[in-house]
Design a protein around this motif. Structure first.
Motif, PDB file in Angstrom:
ATOM      1  N   GLY A 108      -1.236 143.134  25.985  1.00  0.00           N
ATOM      2  CA  GLY A 108      -1.025 141.727  26.295  1.00  0.00           C
ATOM      3  C   GLY A 108      -0.466 141.511  27.686  1.00  0.00           C
ATOM      4  N   SER A 109       0.379 142.447  28.156  1.00  0.00           N
ATOM      5  CA  SER A 109       0.958 142.282  29.494  1.00  0.00           C
ATOM      6  C   SER A 109      -0.079 142.499  30.595  1.00  0.00           C
ATOM      7  CB  SER A 109       2.139 143.229  29.683  1.00  0.00           C
ATOM      8  OG  SER A 109       1.758 144.565  29.485  1.00  0.00           O
ATOM      9  N   ASP A 110      -1.191 143.184  30.290  1.00  0.00           N
ATOM     10  CA  ASP A 110      -2.272 143.296  31.272  1.00  0.00           C
ATOM     11  C   ASP A 110      -2.927 141.942  31.530  1.00  0.00           C
ATOM     12  OD1 ASP A 110      -2.063 146.100  31.546  1.00  0.00           O
ATOM     13  OD2 ASP A 110      -3.324 146.420  29.789  1.00  0.00           O
ATOM     14  N   LEU A 111      -2.802 141.040  30.569  1.00  0.00           N
ATOM     15  CA  LEU A 111      -3.465 139.747  30.693  1.00  0.00           C
ATOM     16  C   LEU A 111      -2.730 138.791  31.627  1.00  0.00           C
ATOM     17  CD1 LEU A 111      -4.502 139.157  26.972  1.00  0.00           C
ATOM     18  CD2 LEU A 111      -5.799 140.228  28.822  1.00  0.00           C
ATOM     19  N   TRP A 112      -1.450 139.080  31.906  1.00  0.00           N
ATOM     20  CA  TRP A 112      -0.711 138.194  32.825  1.00  0.00           C
ATOM     21  C   TRP A 112      -1.346 138.198  34.213  1.00  0.00           C
ATOM     22  CZ3 TRP A 112       3.241 134.973  31.245  1.00  0.00           C
ATOM     23  CH2 TRP A 112       3.689 135.172  29.939  1.00  0.00           C
ATOM     24  N   PRO A 113      -1.541 139.342  34.848  1.00  0.00           N
ATOM     25  CA  PRO A 113      -2.240 139.295  36.136  1.00  0.00           C
ATOM     26  C   PRO A 113      -3.710 138.931  35.988  1.00  0.00           C
ATOM     27  CG  PRO A 113      -1.838 141.575  35.480  1.00  0.00           C
ATOM     28  CD  PRO A 113      -1.075 140.713  34.526  1.00  0.00           C
ATOM     29  N   TYR A 114      -4.334 139.327  34.881  1.00  0.00           N
ATOM     30  CA  TYR A 114      -5.752 139.014  34.684  1.00  0.00           C
ATOM     31  C   TYR A 114      -5.983 137.510  34.646  1.00  0.00           C
ATOM     32  CZ  TYR A 114     -10.355 138.780  32.522  1.00  0.00           C
ATOM     33  OH  TYR A 114     -11.667 138.493  32.247  1.00  0.00           O
ATOM     34  N   ARG A 115      -5.069 136.789  34.041  1.00  0.00           N
ATOM     35  CA  ARG A 115      -5.209 135.336  33.943  1.00  0.00           C
ATOM     36  C   ARG A 115      -4.656 134.620  35.166  1.00  0.00           C
ATOM     37  NH1 ARG A 115      -2.933 133.497  28.194  1.00  0.00           N
ATOM     38  NH2 ARG A 115      -3.818 131.529  28.887  1.00  0.00           N
ATOM     39  N   GLY A 116      -4.002 135.365  36.069  1.00  0.00           N
ATOM     40  CA  GLY A 116      -3.458 134.749  37.273  1.00  0.00           C
ATOM     41  C   GLY A 116      -2.037 134.264  37.138  1.00  0.00           C
ATOM     42  N   ILE A 117      -1.390 134.538  36.007  1.00  0.00           N
ATOM     43  CA  ILE A 117      -0.007 134.113  35.824  1.00  0.00           C
ATOM     44  C   ILE A 117       0.914 134.961  36.700  1.00  0.00           C
ATOM     45  CG2 ILE A 117       1.863 133.890  34.141  1.00  0.00           C
ATOM     46  CD1 ILE A 117      -0.320 133.382  32.025  1.00  0.00           C
ATOM     47  N   ASN A 118       0.672 136.277  36.731  1.00  0.00           N
ATOM     48  CA  ASN A 118       1.331 137.154  37.699  1.00  0.00           C
ATOM     49  C   ASN A 118       0.395 137.329  38.887  1.00  0.00           C
ATOM     50  OD1 ASN A 118       3.377 137.407  35.871  1.00  0.00           O
ATOM     51  ND2 ASN A 118       2.999 139.552  35.387  1.00  0.00           N
ATOM     52  N   LYS A 119       0.915 137.158  40.089  1.00  0.00           N
ATOM     53  CA  LYS A 119       0.076 137.222  41.281  1.00  0.00           C
ATOM     54  C   LYS A 119      -0.385 138.646  41.556  1.00  0.00           C
ATOM     55  CE  LYS A 119       1.905 133.167  43.706  1.00  0.00           C
ATOM     56  NZ  LYS A 119       2.541 132.689  44.961  1.00  0.00           N
ATOM     57  N   VAL A 120      -1.603 138.751  42.025  1.00  0.00           N
ATOM     58  CA  VAL A 120      -2.153 140.020  42.498  1.00  0.00           C
ATOM     59  C   VAL A 120      -2.394 139.846  43.989  1.00  0.00           C
ATOM     60  CG1 VAL A 120      -4.037 141.680  42.298  1.00  0.00           C
ATOM     61  CG2 VAL A 120      -3.228 140.469  40.261  1.00  0.00           C
ATOM     62  N   ASN A 121      -1.548 140.458  44.801  1.00  0.00           N
ATOM     63  CA  ASN A 121      -1.635 140.278  46.248  1.00  0.00           C
ATOM     64  C   ASN A 121      -2.611 141.240  46.905  1.00  0.00           C
ATOM     65  OD1 ASN A 121       0.348 138.188  46.300  1.00  0.00           O
ATOM     66  ND2 ASN A 121       1.933 139.750  46.065  1.00  0.00           N
ATOM     67  N   GLU A 122      -2.886 142.354  46.256  1.00  0.00           N
ATOM     68  CA  GLU A 122      -3.827 143.336  46.779  1.00  0.00           C
ATOM     69  C   GLU A 122      -4.384 144.125  45.608  1.00  0.00           C
ATOM     70  OE1 GLU A 122      -1.677 145.844  49.411  1.00  0.00           O
ATOM     71  OE2 GLU A 122      -0.299 146.557  47.881  1.00  0.00           O
ATOM     72  N   PRO A 123      -5.521 144.777  45.773  1.00  0.00           N
ATOM     73  CA  PRO A 123      -6.082 145.570  44.668  1.00  0.00           C
ATOM     74  C   PRO A 123      -5.070 146.595  44.166  1.00  0.00           C
ATOM     75  CG  PRO A 123      -7.677 145.335  46.431  1.00  0.00           C
ATOM     76  CD  PRO A 123      -6.386 144.797  46.967  1.00  0.00           C
ATOM     77  N   GLN A 124      -4.954 146.714  42.859  1.00  0.00           N
ATOM     78  CA  GLN A 124      -4.013 147.666  42.296  1.00  0.00           C
ATOM     79  C   GLN A 124      -4.534 148.199  40.977  1.00  0.00           C
ATOM     80  OE1 GLN A 124      -0.789 144.689  41.980  1.00  0.00           O
ATOM     81  NE2 GLN A 124      -0.736 145.100  39.785  1.00  0.00           N
ATOM     82  N   ARG A 125      -4.007 149.352  40.582  1.00  0.00           N
ATOM     83  CA  ARG A 125      -4.354 149.957  39.300  1.00  0.00           C
ATOM     84  C   ARG A 125      -3.767 149.119  38.179  1.00  0.00           C
ATOM     85  NH1 ARG A 125      -5.346 155.523  39.992  1.00  0.00           N
ATOM     86  NH2 ARG A 125      -5.640 155.608  37.733  1.00  0.00           N
ATOM     87  N   ILE A 126      -4.369 149.244  36.993  1.00  0.00           N
ATOM     88  CA  ILE A 126      -3.906 148.463  35.857  1.00  0.00           C
ATOM     89  C   ILE A 126      -3.963 149.326  34.600  1.00  0.00           C
ATOM     90  CG2 ILE A 126      -6.183 147.502  35.290  1.00  0.00           C
ATOM     91  CD1 ILE A 126      -4.735 144.809  34.729  1.00  0.00           C
ATOM     92  N   GLY A 127      -3.195 148.938  33.599  1.00  0.00           N
ATOM     93  CA  GLY A 127      -3.163 149.660  32.339  1.00  0.00           C
ATOM     94  C   GLY A 127      -1.939 150.550  32.229  1.00  0.00           C
ATOM     95  N   HIS A 128      -1.398 150.647  31.014  1.00  0.00           N
ATOM     96  CA  HIS A 128      -0.189 151.457  30.848  1.00  0.00           C
ATOM     97  C   HIS A 128      -0.024 151.992  29.423  1.00  0.00           C
ATOM     98  CE1 HIS A 128       0.875 147.147  30.279  1.00  0.00           C
ATOM     99  NE2 HIS A 128       1.400 147.626  29.164  1.00  0.00           N
ATOM    100  N   GLU A 129      -1.039 152.005  28.642  1.00  0.00           N
ATOM    101  CA  GLU A 129      -0.937 152.573  27.293  1.00  0.00           C
ATOM    102  C   GLU A 129      -2.113 153.518  27.104  1.00  0.00           C
ATOM    103  OE1 GLU A 129      -0.680 149.359  24.531  1.00  0.00           O
ATOM    104  OE2 GLU A 129       1.334 148.796  25.157  1.00  0.00           O
ATOM    105  N   PHE A 130      -1.817 154.828  27.000  1.00  0.00           N
ATOM    106  CA  PHE A 130      -2.899 155.805  26.936  1.00  0.00           C
ATOM    107  C   PHE A 130      -2.443 157.062  26.203  1.00  0.00           C
ATOM    108  CE2 PHE A 130      -0.472 156.814  30.703  1.00  0.00           C
ATOM    109  CZ  PHE A 130      -0.454 158.197  30.773  1.00  0.00           C
TER     110      PHE A 130
END
Length: 222
Positions: A108-130
């Motif tokens: 669910g926390s991946d969706l914050w930047p995906y939806r634009g709620i958290n800003k993405v200022n430059e390309p970055q890696r995503i995901g944290h459960e593996f």
């Protein structure tokens, strides 16, 4: 697919992930189902946005090896997630491990930047459960070994500092979050990638007694 904008967030993210080579397991894991005490309201809200939380599996035939790099998801802007070639992870500190990812998921926390709620200022890696298989360990790593199947929590930590001992792993003095820098300033891979460098591996990774079955793996994502 690279560079394609996802204009329909409710379907676009899943279609994008499937299109770039990620596939669903035979069944789906609902958001919150992994928790000992699921939060129905949170799960319902997430499913209204994305549908049941899909587990993403990585296989060699889906991701043919790339010379001089591996593949991982990167986020460039709201609704713009891409499959990118990134450098091969390598051991930097003697406390590191290298893990080949066998399954990851969209939190669910991946969706914050995906939806634009958290800003993405430059390309970055995503995901944290593996979860995955250990391929290399640093000289100081003692609790996991090559070929172990391991579970990675949503952040890395040494599990020994005063804050970790008190259960506040999110404030670990050597800890941090996947996709950002470690406490020494070295970049750390995001959780949706073929191969990961895991800092402070002894405190972060949890090995399973045996290799789990494919049916069990989705339930081990933390």
């Amino acid at each position: 697919v690279q560079g394609r904008h996802l204009d329909t967030p409710s379907r676009g993210l899943r279609e994008h992930l499937l299109g770039v080579g990620l596939h669903e397991v035979g069944h789906r894991v609902k958001a919150g189902a992994r928790r000992a005490q699921p939060q129905p309201a949170c799960a319902a809200a997430l499913e209204r946005f994305l549908g049941p939380l899909d587990v993403l599996h990585f296989t060699d035939w889906m991701y043919p090896p790339q010379r001089g790099g591996v593949r991982a998801t990167t986020i460039h802007a709201p609704f713009d997630v891409r499959l990118s070639d990134v450098p091969d992870p390598r051991l930097i500190d003697p406390t590191d491990a290298i893990v080949r990812t066998t399954a990851s998921c969209v939190c669910g926390s991946d969706l914050w930047p995906y939806r634009g709620i958290n800003k993405v200022n430059e390309p970055q890696r995503i995901g944290h459960e593996f979860v995955g298989i250990v391929e290399q360990v640093g000289s100081s790593v003692s609790t996991v070994k090559v070929d172990d199947f391991v579970i990675a929590p949503f952040m890395f930590s040494d599990n020994t500092c005063a804050l970790c001992v008190r259960g506040v792993h999110t404030s670990c003095v050597q800890g941090g979050f996947w996709g950002f820098a470690d406490h020494k300033g070295h970049p750390v891979d995001g959780g949706q990638g073929e191969v990961m460098r895991v800092p402070v591996a002894d405190g972060t990774l949890v090995p399973t007694p045996t290799q789990p079955s494919q049916d069990l793996i989705p339930h081990l994502l933390t």
